[in-house]
Design a protein around this motif. Sequence first.
Motif, PDB file in Angstrom:
ATOM      1  N   PHE A  34       0.816  -1.210   0.000  1.00 39.09           N
ATOM      2  CA  PHE A  34       0.000   0.000   0.000  1.00 39.09           C
ATOM      3  C   PHE A  34       0.852   1.263   0.000  1.00 39.09           C
ATOM      4  O   PHE A  34       0.558   2.228  -0.722  1.00 39.09           O
ATOM      5  CB  PHE A  34      -0.947   0.004   1.199  1.00 39.09           C
ATOM      6  N   LEU A  35       1.908   1.271   0.811  1.00 42.13           N
ATOM      7  CA  LEU A  35       2.730   2.478   0.909  1.00 42.13           C
ATOM      8  C   LEU A  35       3.516   2.737  -0.369  1.00 42.13           C
ATOM      9  O   LEU A  35       3.698   3.897  -0.761  1.00 42.13           O
ATOM     10  CB  LEU A  35       3.676   2.367   2.107  1.00 42.13           C
ATOM     11  N   CYS A  36       3.988   1.691  -1.020  1.00 45.49           N
ATOM     12  CA  CYS A  36       4.698   1.889  -2.291  1.00 45.49           C
ATOM     13  C   CYS A  36       3.761   2.468  -3.350  1.00 45.49           C
ATOM     14  O   CYS A  36       4.191   3.265  -4.188  1.00 45.49           O
ATOM     15  CB  CYS A  36       5.296   0.576  -2.778  1.00 45.49           C
ATOM     16  N   LYS A  37       2.489   2.081  -3.304  1.00 48.27           N
ATOM     17  CA  LYS A  37       1.522   2.615  -4.262  1.00 48.27           C
ATOM     18  C   LYS A  37       1.296   4.104  -4.065  1.00 48.27           C
ATOM     19  O   LYS A  37       1.108   4.851  -5.030  1.00 48.27           O
ATOM     20  CB  LYS A  37       0.188   1.874  -4.125  1.00 48.27           C
ATOM     21  N   THR A  38       1.286   4.552  -2.809  1.00 46.46           N
ATOM     22  CA  THR A  38       0.950   5.943  -2.517  1.00 46.46           C
ATOM     23  C   THR A  38       2.172   6.848  -2.343  1.00 46.46           C
ATOM     24  O   THR A  38       2.118   8.031  -2.683  1.00 46.46           O
ATOM     25  CB  THR A  38       0.102   6.027  -1.240  1.00 46.46           C
ATOM     26  N   LEU A  39       3.279   6.296  -1.829  1.00 40.68           N
ATOM     27  CA  LEU A  39       4.439   7.130  -1.498  1.00 40.68           C
ATOM     28  C   LEU A  39       5.653   6.881  -2.384  1.00 40.68           C
ATOM     29  O   LEU A  39       6.546   7.723  -2.447  1.00 40.68           O
ATOM     30  CB  LEU A  39       4.862   6.885  -0.042  1.00 40.68           C
ATOM     31  N   GLY A  40       5.685   5.721  -3.038  1.00 39.61           N
ATOM     32  CA  GLY A  40       6.892   5.321  -3.739  1.00 39.61           C
ATOM     33  C   GLY A  40       7.762   4.479  -2.820  1.00 39.61           C
ATOM     34  O   GLY A  40       7.642   4.539  -1.582  1.00 39.61           O
ATOM     35  N   ALA A  41       8.663   3.709  -3.392  1.00 35.54           N
ATOM     36  CA  ALA A  41       9.453   2.745  -2.628  1.00 35.54           C
ATOM     37  C   ALA A  41      10.366   3.403  -1.608  1.00 35.54           C
ATOM     38  O   ALA A  41      10.501   2.926  -0.476  1.00 35.54           O
ATOM     39  CB  ALA A  41      10.275   1.879  -3.584  1.00 35.54           C
ATOM     40  N   SER A  42      10.992   4.520  -1.963  1.00 37.62           N
ATOM     41  CA  SER A  42      11.954   5.151  -1.064  1.00 37.62           C
ATOM     42  C   SER A  42      11.302   5.645   0.219  1.00 37.62           C
ATOM     43  O   SER A  42      11.755   5.333   1.326  1.00 37.62           O
ATOM     44  CB  SER A  42      12.644   6.318  -1.787  1.00 37.62           C
TER      45      SER A  42
END
Length: 266
Positions: A170-178
């Motif tokens: 979920f976080l990679c979808k909204t914030l990006g991997a970094s």
Amino acid sequence: MPTNDLIVSYPDFFMSEFREDSLWLKFSGNFFHNALSFDRRNFLHDYFEHIRSDKTIKTLVIHSAFHESGSDEYMRFFLFECPERNLGHLGFSNTMDRYDLHRFCNIVDQTILDIATMNKMIVHICSGDVLSLFMNISMACDYRIVAADTVFHNVYQEIGMLPKGGAPFFLCKTLGASRAKTLMLLNQLITAREAMDNRIADRVVPLEDLESAAAEVARKFNLLTPQTLQGVKKLTHYAIQELKEYLELETHEIIKIGQREQFSDQ
């Protein structure tokens, strides 16, 4: 009219009630114990399926009040119950073997998928000290409101475990991997304001306004037609197979941690 069969009361697990045109579920107690102690493995899944089949319900409000499922309960669930245990030494206690760990992960995975694929709009609310597990479950919901006193705990960092419940997805979808990695690896605590800034929460309100804010949002969703609500949700969750595959990988990696040589079977 909604069916009264959806009104349930399981003390120290969850209770439900109708408020206006929305179904409210309040979860409490020790989630780790409850997830494994119910006789029927698909009990929670079957209840969600019952909600899904009721065409009169447009909106579901989930209130996570797992104040008995804090860091201590998380530690007891995953750590050896022995005098020489230390942080970072995961294992299987006399109350949990590999089967129970796998079962627990499967229950969380199924809950995430049930929420993400539900043909209702789901509003999630929480307050106080909250494990990241329940933050992750909330990210599968459609709208999230947290009280100003909310603090999410990344307790898995302390024992060398992985976050369960889809956080990286979920976080990679909204914030990006970094930014997702920074949040999960460098932040032991996530405040309500940080949750808002990182798109974990959609709204922060005073504790006393938490339920009224959820009721307001639910009321707005209920004014929309079912085809609009369900259609938008279906389109925004078109990659559900990707989520399913991710959760399977997440569970696989958690089980691998539990199978390291220094762990012992019961």
